[in-house]
Design a protein around this motif. Structure first.
Motif, PDB file in Angstrom:
ATOM      1  N   SER A 128       0.924  -1.435   0.064  1.00 40.72           N
ATOM      2  CA  SER A 128       0.207  -0.037  -0.132  1.00 40.72           C
ATOM      3  C   SER A 128       0.856   1.007   0.005  1.00 40.72           C
ATOM      4  O   SER A 128       0.593   2.101  -0.805  1.00 40.72           O
ATOM      5  CB  SER A 128      -0.884   0.136   1.285  1.00 40.72           C
ATOM      6  N   ILE A 129       2.034   1.041   0.923  1.00 40.72           N
ATOM      7  CA  ILE A 129       2.833   2.477   0.862  1.00 40.72           C
ATOM      8  C   ILE A 129       3.816   2.719  -0.466  1.00 40.72           C
ATOM      9  O   ILE A 129       3.640   3.938  -0.949  1.00 40.72           O
ATOM     10  CB  ILE A 129       3.618   2.218   2.019  1.00 40.72           C
ATOM     11  N   VAL A 130       4.473   1.657  -0.770  1.00 42.46           N
ATOM     12  CA  VAL A 130       5.346   1.795  -1.765  1.00 42.46           C
ATOM     13  C   VAL A 130       4.865   2.460  -3.252  1.00 42.46           C
ATOM     14  O   VAL A 130       5.291   3.551  -3.856  1.00 42.46           O
ATOM     15  CB  VAL A 130       6.222   0.471  -2.302  1.00 42.46           C
ATOM     16  N   PRO A 131       3.581   1.896  -3.654  1.00 38.47           N
ATOM     17  CA  PRO A 131       2.976   2.604  -4.768  1.00 38.47           C
ATOM     18  C   PRO A 131       2.600   4.111  -4.644  1.00 38.47           C
ATOM     19  O   PRO A 131       2.843   4.984  -5.396  1.00 38.47           O
ATOM     20  CB  PRO A 131       1.787   1.909  -5.160  1.00 38.47           C
ATOM     21  N   GLN A 132       2.230   4.320  -3.453  1.00 40.16           N
ATOM     22  CA  GLN A 132       1.857   5.848  -3.128  1.00 40.16           C
ATOM     23  C   GLN A 132       3.322   6.588  -3.076  1.00 40.16           C
ATOM     24  O   GLN A 132       3.334   7.809  -3.648  1.00 40.16           O
ATOM     25  CB  GLN A 132       1.247   5.841  -1.667  1.00 40.16           C
ATOM     26  N   ILE A 133       4.112   6.187  -2.637  1.00 36.48           N
ATOM     27  CA  ILE A 133       5.548   6.880  -2.779  1.00 36.48           C
ATOM     28  C   ILE A 133       6.051   7.085  -4.064  1.00 36.48           C
ATOM     29  O   ILE A 133       6.744   8.130  -4.520  1.00 36.48           O
ATOM     30  CB  ILE A 133       6.458   6.394  -1.846  1.00 36.48           C
ATOM     31  N   ALA A 134       5.723   5.865  -4.895  1.00 34.21           N
ATOM     32  CA  ALA A 134       6.267   6.202  -6.399  1.00 34.21           C
ATOM     33  C   ALA A 134       5.237   7.168  -7.077  1.00 34.21           C
ATOM     34  O   ALA A 134       5.877   8.022  -7.864  1.00 34.21           O
ATOM     35  CB  ALA A 134       6.011   4.682  -6.894  1.00 34.21           C
ATOM     36  N   SER A 135       4.055   7.316  -6.764  1.00 33.81           N
ATOM     37  CA  SER A 135       3.215   8.123  -7.406  1.00 33.81           C
ATOM     38  C   SER A 135       3.460   9.381  -6.966  1.00 33.81           C
ATOM     39  O   SER A 135       3.329  10.396  -7.756  1.00 33.81           O
ATOM     40  CB  SER A 135       1.776   7.817  -6.957  1.00 33.81           C
ATOM     41  N   LEU A 136       3.796   9.690  -5.500  1.00 29.96           N
ATOM     42  CA  LEU A 136       4.391  11.078  -4.994  1.00 29.96           C
ATOM     43  C   LEU A 136       5.554  11.740  -5.820  1.00 29.96           C
ATOM     44  O   LEU A 136       5.467  12.615  -6.117  1.00 29.96           O
ATOM     45  CB  LEU A 136       4.453  10.877  -3.468  1.00 29.96           C
ATOM     46  N   PHE A 204      13.996  12.227 -20.722  1.00 30.98           N
ATOM     47  CA  PHE A 204      13.477  12.795 -19.567  1.00 30.98           C
ATOM     48  C   PHE A 204      12.547  11.624 -18.838  1.00 30.98           C
ATOM     49  O   PHE A 204      12.699  11.420 -17.831  1.00 30.98           O
ATOM     50  CB  PHE A 204      12.376  13.671 -20.094  1.00 30.98           C
ATOM     51  N   LEU A 205      11.934  10.905 -19.646  1.00 30.91           N
ATOM     52  CA  LEU A 205      10.994   9.838 -19.105  1.00 30.91           C
ATOM     53  C   LEU A 205      11.704   8.490 -18.397  1.00 30.91           C
ATOM     54  O   LEU A 205      11.365   8.189 -17.561  1.00 30.91           O
ATOM     55  CB  LEU A 205      10.008   9.301 -20.109  1.00 30.91           C
ATOM     56  N   LEU A 206      12.916   8.351 -19.384  1.00 40.14           N
ATOM     57  CA  LEU A 206      13.648   6.979 -18.547  1.00 40.14           C
ATOM     58  C   LEU A 206      14.291   7.526 -17.687  1.00 40.14           C
ATOM     59  O   LEU A 206      14.520   6.732 -16.411  1.00 40.14           O
ATOM     60  CB  LEU A 206      14.643   6.572 -19.914  1.00 40.14           C
ATOM     61  N   ALA A 207      14.905   8.812 -17.499  1.00 42.48           N
ATOM     62  CA  ALA A 207      15.623   9.155 -16.401  1.00 42.48           C
ATOM     63  C   ALA A 207      14.739   9.237 -15.137  1.00 42.48           C
ATOM     64  O   ALA A 207      15.026   8.973 -14.087  1.00 42.48           O
ATOM     65  CB  ALA A 207      16.340  10.427 -16.741  1.00 42.48           C
ATOM     66  N   THR A 208      13.633   9.656 -15.403  1.00 49.09           N
ATOM     67  CA  THR A 208      12.477   9.717 -14.195  1.00 49.09           C
ATOM     68  C   THR A 208      12.134   8.505 -13.686  1.00 49.09           C
ATOM     69  O   THR A 208      12.154   8.412 -12.429  1.00 49.09           O
ATOM     70  CB  THR A 208      11.352  10.909 -14.633  1.00 49.09           C
ATOM     71  N   LEU A 209      11.644   7.657 -14.526  1.00 48.22           N
ATOM     72  CA  LEU A 209      11.195   6.159 -14.464  1.00 48.22           C
ATOM     73  C   LEU A 209      12.484   5.592 -13.439  1.00 48.22           C
ATOM     74  O   LEU A 209      12.174   4.755 -12.584  1.00 48.22           O
ATOM     75  CB  LEU A 209      11.028   5.430 -15.423  1.00 48.22           C
ATOM     76  N   LEU A 210      13.715   5.548 -13.866  1.00 48.98           N
ATOM     77  CA  LEU A 210      14.781   4.838 -13.100  1.00 48.98           C
ATOM     78  C   LEU A 210      14.990   5.455 -11.792  1.00 48.98           C
ATOM     79  O   LEU A 210      15.358   4.830 -10.832  1.00 48.98           O
ATOM     80  CB  LEU A 210      16.102   5.050 -14.099  1.00 48.98           C
ATOM     81  N   LEU A 211      14.778   6.773 -11.630  1.00 42.21           N
ATOM     82  CA  LEU A 211      14.855   7.569 -10.388  1.00 42.21           C
ATOM     83  C   LEU A 211      13.853   6.965  -9.380  1.00 42.21           C
ATOM     84  O   LEU A 211      13.962   6.496  -8.306  1.00 42.21           O
ATOM     85  CB  LEU A 211      14.849   8.912 -10.364  1.00 42.21           C
ATOM     86  N   VAL A 212      12.572   6.924  -9.842  1.00 42.51           N
ATOM     87  CA  VAL A 212      11.399   6.255  -9.159  1.00 42.51           C
ATOM     88  C   VAL A 212      11.786   4.787  -8.753  1.00 42.51           C
ATOM     89  O   VAL A 212      11.462   4.241  -7.838  1.00 42.51           O
ATOM     90  CB  VAL A 212      10.186   6.324 -10.002  1.00 42.51           C
ATOM     91  N   CYS A 213      12.363   4.068  -9.650  1.00 41.49           N
ATOM     92  CA  CYS A 213      12.897   2.798  -9.347  1.00 41.49           C
ATOM     93  C   CYS A 213      13.589   2.488  -8.212  1.00 41.49           C
ATOM     94  O   CYS A 213      13.677   1.514  -7.641  1.00 41.49           O
ATOM     95  CB  CYS A 213      13.388   1.953 -10.688  1.00 41.49           C
ATOM     96  N   THR A 214      14.494   3.496  -7.891  1.00 47.29           N
ATOM     97  CA  THR A 214      15.306   3.541  -6.847  1.00 47.29           C
ATOM     98  C   THR A 214      14.257   3.418  -5.379  1.00 47.29           C
ATOM     99  O   THR A 214      14.733   2.865  -4.647  1.00 47.29           O
ATOM    100  CB  THR A 214      16.154   4.635  -6.632  1.00 47.29           C
TER     101      THR A 214
END
Length: 630
Positions: A128-136, A204-214
């Motif tokens: 429940s928490i991780v998807p919210q942090i990823a969305s944030l 832009f999109l790949l760099a942002t997605l990879l940072l979110v993957c962290t």
């Protein structure tokens, strides 16, 4: 004897830390290094509170972490609703704003961060928490692209890497001079080709997605480190996402975004090998993943390869020392041999790459020479730069979040160091090693070390864990039972702290200078584009013959300083008939008035238009103006 020394250190380390904090505060104030006084003040405040806490037994520790096992989670539909509401609010809000950050974003970001912290304290599951942090994180990071439709990114990204990706897509070859970035450029080109996106949007999109993957990797810290509870790992993930440094990385896509997740995965491989004796199954799959990650780092980016090398060197030194000097602490559950072997393999991979041999040796030698020279001759490439000359309100806005982070981190570190767990001791060792490197580089050589990047590593792994530990303790100790009414003061305190920290991080120019509330007092290198500037550049390239541009942060025209943050273009040596192209962005963000390589060594000023009535205006689009010199 060794055990007595370790026991003494665990008992009095906070006092020593207070002495170090006060000494550093005195040194930086004496040098008028105001840009780092705030974080160092946080170090001193945290150490002082740590000493008081030890005297009052705030950090008294039973054999187990005193967290109540029962949880009180919210309805499972609430996290989904909150994540959707935040995403929808961001999308709708930025349909009405461009180039200026809306005040409502601070409320949304700080409020939602506090709500996520509250859910963690209530014991909501990781699913429940991780998807919210990823969305944030994703929608906050991507809000900069909504705000600047022509693109917001790091200067190198806009002027070097995106053209390189376009060159790869058109020719299949990497531009000369870009080989040290070949890995992430090739991956971006492949991603853009597969998705059909433009080189810029693909980057832009790949760099942002990879940072979110962290986020996903940090949330798994409890699986890499057995002594770290899941709730602590979730707090650490939230602090990572809401820190001003990572907000800046997310809002300005750049090469570092590609490698934070790889650095963490590589480090986790070494950690799992170190504790292989305590695992039921050998971590074969993790070793394979680690081996596959090595080429991606070694051939991807020079600094990231070096950062991973430092992380593994610290891990290797820690494993060796712990096995030789402190075998009774925790060596019976760990295997130094496997971890050291992995460290050696990576070191040979990095040093065996010709791309890294010269630069890494040169940077290390430069750091040593600067320390020797500064002590013998008083010269160095460190010291305060333009950031220490900023107005007090700008400094407060810039460093408030860092002061909060340092204070909370020290308190959490005090608690961690009281326990005899190898996971916590390794975190403290890592923080100590990087902090020492930061201090030396700030005072002697910020050219070869790029201290701001190493600070980012502490936010990635170190400070966030310490803050997570502090929140974990606060959550367990803050229940007040008044008979029929039970108040969880710990949860309230955590929500207030997270909300304040997240809001201060977003306000800080470290997150973004152009849209910060203090941007008018902070000239800087522009990190965004506009349609008008791009149209003006295309017009100039089409019709300009003898062309002089004032549309980029750097220019061939001398910039003379007229005030603390203002300057003017000197057109004395400009020939009659030359075409001068000026962008109003020079007066919004700034232009270079004096060059420099150290931290804050490059000087920027706001530059107004040099146009005079005697000049012939030949083009204007509201932002870019072209005129002929008379």
């Amino acid at each position: 004897m060794i055990n007595h020394v370790i026991h003494w250190l665990r008992k009095y380390a906070t006092v020593l830390l207070l002495v170090v904090g006060l000494s550093l505060l005195y040194i930086f104030i004496s040098l008028e290094f105001w840009s780092v006084v705030g974080p160092v003040l946080g170090l001193a405040i945290g150490s002082f509170l740590g000493v008081v806490g030890l005297l009052l037994k705030w950090f008294y520790l039973p054999s187990e972490i005193p967290i109540k096992p029962e949880n009180d989670p919210l309805d499972g539909r609430i996290p989904i609703i909150l994540a959707c509401l935040y995403a929808t609010a961001i999308i709708i809000l930025f349909r009405f704003y461009t180039y200026q950050r809306p005040t409502l974003l601070y409320v949304l970001f700080g409020g939602y961060s506090g709500l996520i912290a509250y859910q963690i304290a209530r014991g909501m599951s990781v699913h429940s928490i991780v998807p919210q942090i990823a969305s944030l994180s994703f929608f906050t990071y991507w809000s900069s692209q909504f705000l600047f439709p022509a693109g917001m990114a790091g200067p190198d990204t806009l002027r070097a890497y995106i053209p390189s990706v376009a060159h790869i897509l058109s020719t299949g070859n990497i531009l000369t001079g870009q080989t040290i970035y070949a890995g992430h450029l090739a991956h971006t080109a492949i991603f853009a080709h597969i998705t059909g996106l433009s080189p810029q949007l693909g980057y832009f999109l790949l760099a942002t997605l990879l940072l979110v993957c962290t986020v996903l990797v940090i949330s798994l810290f409890d699986r890499f480190f057995p002594s770290i509870p899941q709730r602590m790992a979730l707090y650490a993930t939230l602090i990572f996402v809401t820190s001003s440094w990572m907000l800046g990385r997310g809002m300005h896509p750049n090469k570092l975004n590609f490698f934070y997740v790889l650095i963490m995965l590589l480090g986790s491989t070494g950690v799992l090998l170190y504790q292989s004796l305590n695992l039921s199954n050998p971590p074969i799959r993790r070793v394979i993943i680690g081996i596959l990650i090595i080429p991606a780092l070694v051939f991807g980016h020079q600094f990231s390869a070096g950062a991973a090398m430092i992380l593994l060197i610290v891990l290797g030194a820690f494993t060796f020392v712990s096995s030789q000097i402190t075998p009774r602490e925790y060596a019976s559950m760990t295997s130094a041999r496997d971890a050291l072997l992995f460290v050696i393999v990576y070191l040979l991979s990095v040093m065996g790459n010709p791309i890294h041999q010269g630069p890494l040796v040169g940077r290390f030698t430069g750091l040593l020479l600067s320390v020797v020279q500064s002590s013998e001759t008083g010269t160095a490439t460190g010291g305060p730069g333009r950031y220490s000359e900023l107005a007090i309100n700008v400094l407060i806005a810039s460093t408030a979040a860092q002061t909060i982070l340092f204070t909370l981190s020290i308190l959490g570190a005090v608690w961690l160091f009281q326990r005899s767990e190898w996971e916590y001791d390794f975190v403290i060792t890592w923080i100590g090693a990087i902090s020492l490197l930061l201090v030396v580089s700030l005072l002697t050589n910020s050219v070869d070390t790029a201290p701001q990047r190493f600070y980012g590593l502490l936010v990635l792994f170190g400070f966030n864990i310490c803050v997570g530990a502090l929140f974990y303790v606060i959550d367990s100790r803050g229940v007040f039972n008044g008979g029929t009414i039970t108040i969880n003061g710990g949860r309230i305190a955590i929500v207030i702290l997270v909300t304040a920290f997240a809001t201060a991080s977003l306000v800080s120019p470290i997150a973004d200078k152009a849209t910060s509330p203090v941007s008018e007092d902070l000239p800087h290198s522009r990190q965004f584009d506009t349609q008008q500037r791009e149209q003006g550049d295309r017009w100039a390239q089409t019709y300009g013959v003898s062309l002089i541009q004032l549309t980029q942060p750097s220019t061939s025209i001398p910039i003379e300083r007229t005030g603390p943050h203002t300057g003017k273009a000197n057109l004395t040596d400009v020939n009659q008939g030359d075409l001068i192209v000026y962008s109003q962005l020079a007066n919004r963000t700034g232009m270079i008035s004096a060059d420099g390589l150290s931290l804050g060594g490059r000087q920027f000023v706001f530059v107004g238009t040099p146009y005079q009535p005697m000049h012939d205006r030949v083009y204007s689009n509201g932002e870019t103006t072209a005129f002929v010199s008379k």
